[in-house]
Design a protein around this motif. Structure first.
Motif, short mmCIF file in Angstrom:
data_model
loop_
_atom_site.label_atom_id
_atom_site.label_comp_id
_atom_site.label_asym_id
_atom_site.label_seq_id
_atom_site.Cartn_x
_atom_site.Cartn_y
_atom_site.Cartn_z
N UNK A 143 2.59 9.10 5.44
CA UNK A 143 3.54 9.27 6.63
C UNK A 143 2.95 8.51 7.66
N UNK A 144 1.61 8.34 7.57
CA UNK A 144 0.93 7.38 8.80
C UNK A 144 1.30 5.98 8.45
N UNK A 145 1.32 5.65 7.22
CA UNK A 145 1.69 4.28 7.07
C UNK A 145 3.18 3.71 7.33
N UNK A 185 1.64 2.00 -3.40
CA UNK A 185 0.37 2.56 -4.27
C UNK A 185 0.14 4.15 -3.81
N UNK A 186 0.35 4.45 -2.56
CA UNK A 186 0.15 5.79 -2.20
C UNK A 186 1.37 6.51 -2.58
N UNK A 187 2.67 6.26 -2.82
CA UNK A 187 3.74 7.22 -3.15
C UNK A 187 3.40 7.27 -4.53
N UNK A 188 3.06 6.46 -5.34
CA UNK A 188 2.66 6.55 -6.98
C UNK A 188 1.60 7.71 -7.07
N UNK A 236 -4.69 17.74 -2.42
CA UNK A 236 -4.91 16.46 -2.48
C UNK A 236 -3.52 15.61 -2.12
N UNK A 237 -2.48 16.09 -2.69
CA UNK A 237 -1.18 15.59 -2.81
C UNK A 237 -0.86 15.67 -1.32
N UNK A 238 -1.02 16.65 -0.59
CA UNK A 238 -0.59 16.83 0.89
C UNK A 238 -1.29 15.92 1.85
N UNK A 239 -2.55 15.51 1.36
CA UNK A 239 -3.23 14.58 2.22
C UNK A 239 -2.89 13.15 1.91
N UNK A 240 -2.54 13.04 0.64
CA UNK A 240 -1.83 11.73 0.39
C UNK A 240 -0.47 11.42 1.29
N UNK A 241 0.31 12.60 1.12
CA UNK A 241 1.45 12.57 1.94
C UNK A 241 1.42 12.08 3.41
N UNK A 242 0.51 12.80 3.83
CA UNK A 242 -0.04 12.81 5.28
C UNK A 242 -0.32 11.30 5.35
N UNK A 243 -1.12 10.75 4.61
CA UNK A 243 -1.43 9.32 4.97
C UNK A 243 -0.31 8.21 4.65
N UNK A 268 0.80 -1.22 0.27
CA UNK A 268 -0.15 0.19 0.11
C UNK A 268 0.84 1.34 -0.14
N UNK A 269 2.08 1.18 0.63
CA UNK A 269 3.01 2.48 0.66
C UNK A 269 3.56 2.76 -0.79
#
Length: 55
Positions: free
Chosen positions: A51-53, A12-15, A42-49, A9-10
């Motif tokens: 980092x959380x993972x 996928x989120x990075x991509x 939207x990119x910042x929210x993906x980055x936060x997610x 999943x990391x």
């Protein structure tokens, strides 16, 4: 046993994060600052997610 078959999943989120940043940059180049702001948010929210993972 077959853990290596499961998608990471990391990755996928990075991509998705990199794709959103690319879209934001293209929107800025085209002069669409509203779309740039939305895509950057939207990119910042993906980055936060992401980092959380990783924690």
């Amino acid at each position: 046993m077959f853990g290596w078959l499961k998608p990471d999943p990391k990755k996928k989120l990075q991509k998705a994060y990199e794709h959103k940043l690319q879209q934001a940059m293209e929107a800025a180049r085209n002069g669409d600052m509203r779309a740039n702001a939305t895509l950057t948010e939207e990119a910042e929210s993906l980055l936060a997610e992401l980092k959380q993972h990783s924690s």
